[in-house]
Scaffold this motif. Structure first.
Motif, PDB file in Angstrom:
ATOM      1  N   GLU A   1       0.334   4.130   0.960  1.00 58.88           N
ATOM      2  CA  GLU A   1       0.230   4.880   2.217  1.00 58.88           C
ATOM      3  C   GLU A   1       1.211   4.351   3.258  1.00 58.88           C
ATOM      4  O   GLU A   1       1.756   5.129   4.041  1.00 58.88           O
ATOM      5  N   TRP A   2       1.438   3.036   3.259  1.00 56.47           N
ATOM      6  CA  TRP A   2       2.414   2.459   4.181  1.00 56.47           C
ATOM      7  C   TRP A   2       3.823   2.877   3.804  1.00 56.47           C
ATOM      8  O   TRP A   2       4.668   3.113   4.666  1.00 56.47           O
TER       9      TRP A   2
ATOM     10  N   ASP B   1       0.843  -1.195   0.000  1.00 55.79           N
ATOM     11  CA  ASP B   1       0.000   0.000   0.000  1.00 55.79           C
ATOM     12  C   ASP B   1       0.884   1.252   0.000  1.00 55.79           C
ATOM     13  O   ASP B   1       1.735   1.407   0.874  1.00 55.79           O
TER      14      ASP B   1
ATOM     15  N   GLN C   1       4.631  -4.149   7.870  1.00 57.06           N
ATOM     16  CA  GLN C   1       3.739  -4.241   6.704  1.00 57.06           C
ATOM     17  C   GLN C   1       4.496  -4.637   5.441  1.00 57.06           C
ATOM     18  O   GLN C   1       3.964  -4.577   4.348  1.00 57.06           O
TER      19      GLN C   1
END
Length: 71
Positions: free
Chosen positions: A12-13, A10, A35
């Motif tokens: 955003e991560w 992702d 993550q």
């Protein structure tokens, strides 16, 4: 090897991880690694977390320590 391919993580991560490196926030860095954010992920400027981490350490003042006489 740097973990999962960037396209499977992702974005955003990735941003969270890089911001953690930029601001020296170990909790954010560890969360990003948990993550599986690749450590060589780049932001929009092409910089990795290591770039920002290196810049942060360059800004830390060096504490003066007195010279120790040689034995």
């Amino acid at each position: 090897m740097s973990g999962a391919p960037a396209e499977t993580v992702d974005p955003e991560w990735v941003a969270f991880f890089i911001d953690g490196a930029r601001y020296g926030d170990m909790e954010d860095i560890e969360a990003g690694l948990a993550q599986k954010v690749p450590v060589d992920s780049k932001d929009g400027s092409g910089r990795t977390g290591a770039h920002y981490g290196e810049r942060r350490t360059a800004l830390v003042p060096v504490q003066h320590t007195p010279a120790v006489p040689a034995c």
